[in-house]
Design a protein around this motif. Structure first.
Motif, PDB file in Angstrom:
ATOM      1  N   VAL A 186       0.897  -1.154   0.000  1.00  0.00           N
ATOM      2  CA  VAL A 186       0.000   0.000   0.000  1.00  0.00           C
ATOM      3  C   VAL A 186       0.938   1.207   0.000  1.00  0.00           C
ATOM      4  O   VAL A 186       1.842   1.297   0.844  1.00  0.00           O
ATOM      5  CB  VAL A 186      -0.930  -0.001   1.243  1.00  0.00           C
ATOM      6  N   GLN A 191      -1.340   4.541   3.457  1.00  0.00           N
ATOM      7  CA  GLN A 191      -1.175   3.579   4.553  1.00  0.00           C
ATOM      8  C   GLN A 191      -1.931   4.026   5.808  1.00  0.00           C
ATOM      9  O   GLN A 191      -2.246   5.201   5.967  1.00  0.00           O
ATOM     10  CB  GLN A 191       0.312   3.405   4.889  1.00  0.00           C
ATOM     11  N   GLN A 193      -4.955   3.470   6.767  1.00  0.00           N
ATOM     12  CA  GLN A 193      -6.353   3.892   6.585  1.00  0.00           C
ATOM     13  C   GLN A 193      -7.252   2.656   6.441  1.00  0.00           C
ATOM     14  O   GLN A 193      -8.407   2.767   6.048  1.00  0.00           O
ATOM     15  CB  GLN A 193      -6.477   4.771   5.326  1.00  0.00           C
ATOM     16  N   ASP A 220       6.124 -15.532   3.537  1.00  0.00           N
ATOM     17  CA  ASP A 220       7.064 -14.777   4.342  1.00  0.00           C
ATOM     18  C   ASP A 220       6.558 -13.372   4.713  1.00  0.00           C
ATOM     19  O   ASP A 220       7.178 -12.362   4.340  1.00  0.00           O
ATOM     20  CB  ASP A 220       8.371 -14.669   3.522  1.00  0.00           C
ATOM     21  N   ASN A 224       4.431  -6.078   9.881  1.00  0.00           N
ATOM     22  CA  ASN A 224       3.269  -5.198   9.712  1.00  0.00           C
ATOM     23  C   ASN A 224       2.141  -5.892   8.968  1.00  0.00           C
ATOM     24  O   ASN A 224       0.970  -5.711   9.285  1.00  0.00           O
ATOM     25  CB  ASN A 224       3.663  -3.927   8.943  1.00  0.00           C
ATOM     26  N   PHE A 225       2.508  -6.664   7.974  1.00  0.00           N
ATOM     27  CA  PHE A 225       1.468  -7.352   7.202  1.00  0.00           C
ATOM     28  C   PHE A 225       0.865  -8.493   8.025  1.00  0.00           C
ATOM     29  O   PHE A 225      -0.351  -8.724   7.991  1.00  0.00           O
ATOM     30  CB  PHE A 225       2.034  -7.853   5.871  1.00  0.00           C
TER      31      PHE A 225
HETATM   32  C1  LIG Z   1       2.054  -3.639   5.486  1.00  0.00           C
HETATM   33  C2  LIG Z   1       1.105  -2.757   4.655  1.00  0.00           C
HETATM   34  C3  LIG Z   1       0.700  -3.530   3.411  1.00  0.00           C
HETATM   35  C4  LIG Z   1      -0.131  -2.411   5.505  1.00  0.00           C
HETATM   36  O1  LIG Z   1      -1.011  -1.615   4.724  1.00  0.00           O
HETATM   37  P1  LIG Z   1      -2.054  -0.579   5.353  1.00  0.00           P
HETATM   38  O2  LIG Z   1      -3.061  -0.257   4.316  1.00  0.00           O
HETATM   39  O3  LIG Z   1      -1.355   0.538   6.016  1.00  0.00           O
HETATM   40  O4  LIG Z   1      -2.756  -1.506   6.479  1.00  0.00           O
HETATM   41  P2  LIG Z   1      -4.003  -1.135   7.388  1.00  0.00           P
HETATM   42  O5  LIG Z   1      -4.329   0.309   7.241  1.00  0.00           O
HETATM   43  O6  LIG Z   1      -5.073  -2.132   7.169  1.00  0.00           O
HETATM   44  O7  LIG Z   1      -3.401  -1.391   8.861  1.00  0.00           O
HETATM   45  C5  LIG Z   1      -2.145  -0.848   9.211  1.00  0.00           C
HETATM   46  C6  LIG Z   1      -2.203  -0.104  10.538  1.00  0.00           C
HETATM   47  O8  LIG Z   1      -3.007   1.077  10.396  1.00  0.00           O
HETATM   48  C7  LIG Z   1      -3.943   1.149  11.457  1.00  0.00           C
HETATM   49  N1  LIG Z   1      -5.151   1.824  10.935  1.00  0.00           N
HETATM   50  C8  LIG Z   1      -6.041   1.318  10.051  1.00  0.00           C
HETATM   51  N2  LIG Z   1      -6.998   2.229   9.805  1.00  0.00           N
HETATM   52  C9  LIG Z   1      -6.688   3.322  10.536  1.00  0.00           C
HETATM   53  C10 LIG Z   1      -7.271   4.587  10.696  1.00  0.00           C
HETATM   54  N3  LIG Z   1      -8.394   4.915  10.059  1.00  0.00           N
HETATM   55  N4  LIG Z   1      -6.682   5.472  11.508  1.00  0.00           N
HETATM   56  C11 LIG Z   1      -5.535   5.158  12.159  1.00  0.00           C
HETATM   57  N5  LIG Z   1      -4.908   3.963  12.036  1.00  0.00           N
HETATM   58  C12 LIG Z   1      -5.492   3.062  11.250  1.00  0.00           C
HETATM   59  C13 LIG Z   1      -4.189  -0.298  11.848  1.00  0.00           C
HETATM   60  O9  LIG Z   1      -4.683  -0.423  13.152  1.00  0.00           O
HETATM   61  C14 LIG Z   1      -2.813  -0.891  11.703  1.00  0.00           C
HETATM   62  O10 LIG Z   1      -2.082  -0.562  12.874  1.00  0.00           O
HETATM   63  P3  LIG Z   1      -0.859  -1.474  13.436  1.00  0.00           P
HETATM   64  O11 LIG Z   1       0.242  -1.391  12.402  1.00  0.00           O
HETATM   65  O12 LIG Z   1      -0.487  -0.826  14.715  1.00  0.00           O
HETATM   66  O13 LIG Z   1      -1.389  -2.854  13.571  1.00  0.00           O
HETATM   67  C15 LIG Z   1       1.788  -1.406   4.272  1.00  0.00           C
HETATM   68  O14 LIG Z   1       2.263  -0.795   5.444  1.00  0.00           O
HETATM   69  C16 LIG Z   1       2.928  -1.571   3.284  1.00  0.00           C
HETATM   70  O15 LIG Z   1       2.717  -1.615   2.088  1.00  0.00           O
HETATM   71  N6  LIG Z   1       4.171  -1.658   3.802  1.00  0.00           N
HETATM   72  C17 LIG Z   1       5.349  -1.778   2.986  1.00  0.00           C
HETATM   73  C18 LIG Z   1       5.398  -3.075   2.215  1.00  0.00           C
HETATM   74  C19 LIG Z   1       5.216  -4.291   3.084  1.00  0.00           C
HETATM   75  O16 LIG Z   1       5.780  -4.431   4.155  1.00  0.00           O
HETATM   76  N7  LIG Z   1       4.441  -5.234   2.554  1.00  0.00           N
HETATM   77  C20 LIG Z   1       4.193  -6.505   3.158  1.00  0.00           C
HETATM   78  C21 LIG Z   1       5.196  -7.460   2.625  1.00  0.00           C
HETATM   79  S1  LIG Z   1       4.744  -9.093   3.099  1.00  0.00           S
END
Ligand SMILES: CC(C)(COP(=O)(O)OP(=O)(O)OC[C@H]1O[C@@H](n2cnc3c(N)ncnc32)[C@H](O)[C@@H]1OP(=O)(O)O)[C@@H](O)C(=O)NCCC(=O)NCCS
Length: 361
Positions: A186, A191, A193, A220, A224-225
């Motif tokens: 994402v 991110q 959201q 793997d 965070n994922f």
């Molecule tokens: C890991 C990844 C895919 C997560 O995507 P994302 O869309 O941010 O995920 P979500 O929003 O569903 O959840 C992430 C966090 O945001 C928080 N969140 C979700 N909606 C929210 C909102 N409205 N307000 C505040 N926080 C929120 C969640 O509680 C979660 O918190 P945590 O990390 O403390 O558990 C993203 O950070 C990313 O692409 N990272 C880099 C690549 C990566 O690591 N990919 C995975 C490889 S396996």
């Protein structure tokens, strides 16, 4: 993260006040690379300055732009962009009274234009996923799920690329499919959201309807994922009778494993993890007995590999003197207890974060 491009130390050699800007257009992801600096050297002690464009061109799509006005001209084509593949899910995210629309599409590499688009989005993995590698797009077992924000601008519908997932269809005995989620990204502005959770659930929903799918695995996962996965899986399993309230206090059951697999295509290892999260959520921290039972239950699970090693140890003991055996066993026991405690504490920290998110729904 740039170590895959510029080496382990993530340093670029030979420039003063260096800035490397990489810009992408929101929809088509057309790429502009600009290198700015206030001075450079040809070489120092026979070490030449890094050729930044050459290093980047090994990873970016050939033909990326380096001229800003050409990039600006490209932006005119953004308004006609349409996402690739079929629309599988649409949802709104509301914050501060403002509602934004997101759409998720499923495509194969064969959709006209997508191969090119994929070449432009794939480099993002290098910047945001540790040890990311490119996939073989000619392997037809890959499916791509793309997330776009859909919005109105100057009277027309526009799209902005927000993230994507790649899924590989493995074979599962007998004649079934085991999809494996491989790459998930994402983009930073989107991110935290809830998009990753929404993408995962939308993909799961398609899997639930498909009788050919045995269970869903993840390659793997990053920490965070894994947390997002734990949240989505726990949210789903909370609706199943065996994961409800009191039953959690009696340990991981065959019923939990079965129902998680049948209803949500979750494998045994992940079902067990979800059970631990939901049991912790149900456990009263001020109730010493309840909390101790939870801790022992988790530690017993972490201890299983050591029990297997213990059997090997029994064989080894035949060849050791009693004093040697006692010394080896004591040091091994201490190490094992330390390992059990630290692993338990790490898990607890992760589980608490998932529970915090579950408590918000
Ligand atoms: C890991 C990844 C895919 C997560 O995507 P994302 O869309 O941010 O995920 P979500 O929003 O569903 O959840 C992430 C966090 O945001 C928080 N969140 C979700 N909606 C929210 C909102 N409205 N307000 C505040 N926080 C929120 C969640 O509680 C979660 O918190 P945590 O990390 O403390 O558990 C993203 O950070 C990313 O692409 N990272 C880099 C690549 C990566 O690591 N990919 C995975 C490889 S396996």
């Amino acid at each position: 993260m740039t170590h895959q491009i510029f080496g382990e130390s993530e340093k670029i050699f030979g420039f003063r006040d260096l800035r490397v800007n990489i810009c992408c257009s929101a929809a088509r992801m057309k790429t502009l690379v600009q290198v700015k600096h206030s001075g450079s050297v040809d070489s120092v002690e026979d070490i030449p300055a890094d050729d930044i464009m050459q290093l980047l061109s090994q990873h970016l799509q050939p033909g990326f732009l380096t001229n800003e006005s050409e990039f600006v001209k490209e932006l005119a084509n953004e308004s006609t962009f349409k996402p690739y593949g079929e629309l599988i899910h649409s949802y709104q995210v509301t914050k501060g009274g403002e509602s934004r629309t997101f759409e998720m599409f499923r495509t194969s590499i064969e959709t006209p234009g997508f191969r090119d688009f994929h070449e432009r989005i794939q480099p993002f993995l290098l910047f945001y996923v540790d040890a990311a590698s490119y996939i073989d797009v000619d392997d037809e077992k890959w499916t791509y799920y793309l997330l776009f924000e859909k919005y109105q601008f100057e009277g027309s519908t526009r799209y902005a690329f927000a993230g994507y997932m790649t899924i590989y269809s493995y074979y599962a005995y007998p004649g079934l499919i085991r999809p494996r989620i491989s790459q998930v990204l994402v983009l930073p502005p989107f991110q935290r959201q809830g998009h990753c959770a929404a993408m995962l659930q939308a993909f799961y929903n398609l899997c639930y309807k498909n009788d050919d799918i045995k269970d869903i695995t993840i390659e793997d996962p990053s920490e965070n994922f894994q947390r997002v996965r734990d949240f989505v899986d726990a949210r789903n399993c909370m609706t199943l009778a065996p994961f409800k309230s009191l039953k959690l206090l009696f340990g991981f059951s065959g019923d939990m494993e079965r129902q998680a697999r049948i209803k949500f295509k979750i494998n045994k290892k992940q079902a067990r993890r979800v059970y631990e999260i939901l049991r912790l959520k149900r456990t009263d921290p001020s109730n010493e007995h309840e909390y101790r039972e939870f801790r022992l239950d988790v530690k017993r699970r972490i201890n299983i590999p050591f029990q297997k090693r213990g059997r090997e140890f029994d064989k080894l003991s035949k060849f050791l003197q009693p004093t040697e055996l006692a010394a080896t066993m004591n040091s091994q026991r201490e190490q094992r207890l330390e390992y059990l405690q630290s692993t338990f504490e790490e898990l607890l920290e992760e589980y608490q974060k998932v529970i915090e998110r579950l408590n918000m729904i």
